[in-house]
Design an enzyme around this catalytic site. Structure first.
Site, PDB file in Angstrom:
ATOM      1  N   CYS A 121       0.812  -1.229   0.000  1.00  0.00           N
ATOM      2  CA  CYS A 121       0.000   0.000   0.000  1.00  0.00           C
ATOM      3  C   CYS A 121       0.841   1.273   0.000  1.00  0.00           C
ATOM      4  CB  CYS A 121      -1.014   0.002   1.141  1.00  0.00           C
ATOM      5  SG  CYS A 121      -0.318   0.082   2.806  1.00  0.00           S
ATOM      6  N   HIS A 148      -2.772   1.111   6.969  1.00  0.00           N
ATOM      7  CA  HIS A 148      -3.069   0.996   5.533  1.00  0.00           C
ATOM      8  C   HIS A 148      -3.311   2.387   4.953  1.00  0.00           C
ATOM      9  CE1 HIS A 148      -4.180  -1.118   1.918  1.00  0.00           C
ATOM     10  NE2 HIS A 148      -5.278  -0.395   1.830  1.00  0.00           N
ATOM     11  N   HIS A 155      -5.854   1.602  -3.981  1.00  0.00           N
ATOM     12  CA  HIS A 155      -4.904   1.087  -2.988  1.00  0.00           C
ATOM     13  C   HIS A 155      -4.464  -0.316  -3.350  1.00  0.00           C
ATOM     14  CE1 HIS A 155      -7.951  -1.442  -0.641  1.00  0.00           C
ATOM     15  NE2 HIS A 155      -8.633  -0.891  -1.624  1.00  0.00           N
TER      16      HIS A 155
END
Length: 149
Positions: free
Chosen positions: A32, A84, A96
């Site tokens: 990510c 994240h 993402h």
């Protein structure tokens, strides 16, 4: 805005690429934060921090109500805050690299999973914009100094 469009264009190139832990470029694929870092470097020449936690301290804080395309959105996906990160695209969508075995994709922030894990958002300023803003600020300050003399 052309600078935000550059972020979009770069990020969308990697849609469908497989998540790889620690991946930070097209040769290795992406995790990510690796995706975010690579996109900002390619689109703007900007070097942003490598981990989602470090990214959560970069730029300036933005409320969810004030999100603009290109902003970073953060989630608690590993029982810790800012574990994240993705790039906000507008219309409650973000791109993402989700997790092992999954592919870089666009998700809706309104999905229950994401909504319940939202940690916040940050805005990274394009280096060119930052230079222009600093220059304008300096011109204004100089005008005040000139007036005071």
């Amino acid at each position: 805005d052309a600078t935000v469009q550059a972020i979009f264009n770069e990020a969308l190139k990697y849609q469908g690429w497989t998540y790889v832990f620690g991946g930070s470029n097209p040769n290795t694929s992406f995790d990510c934060s690796g995706l975010v870092r690579y996109v900002f470097k390619e689109a703007w020449g900007a070097t942003v921090p490598r981990t989602s936690l470090e990214l959560s301290r970069a730029g300036e804080e933005v409320s969810q109500a004030d999100l603009q395309p290109g902003d970073l959105v953060f989630y608690n996906t590993r029982r810790r805050s800012y574990s994240h990160v993705g790039i906000y695209l507008g219309d409650n969508k973000f791109i993402h690299a989700p997790s092992s075995g999954k592919k870089v994709r666009i998700d809706n922030m309104e999905m229950a999973y994401w909504k319940s894990r939202f940690n916040g958002a940050r805005r990274i300023t394009n280096p060119e914009d930052r230079q222009r803003i600093e220059s304008e600020k300096e011109q204004i300050l100089q005008a005040f100094r000139d007036e005071a003399e």
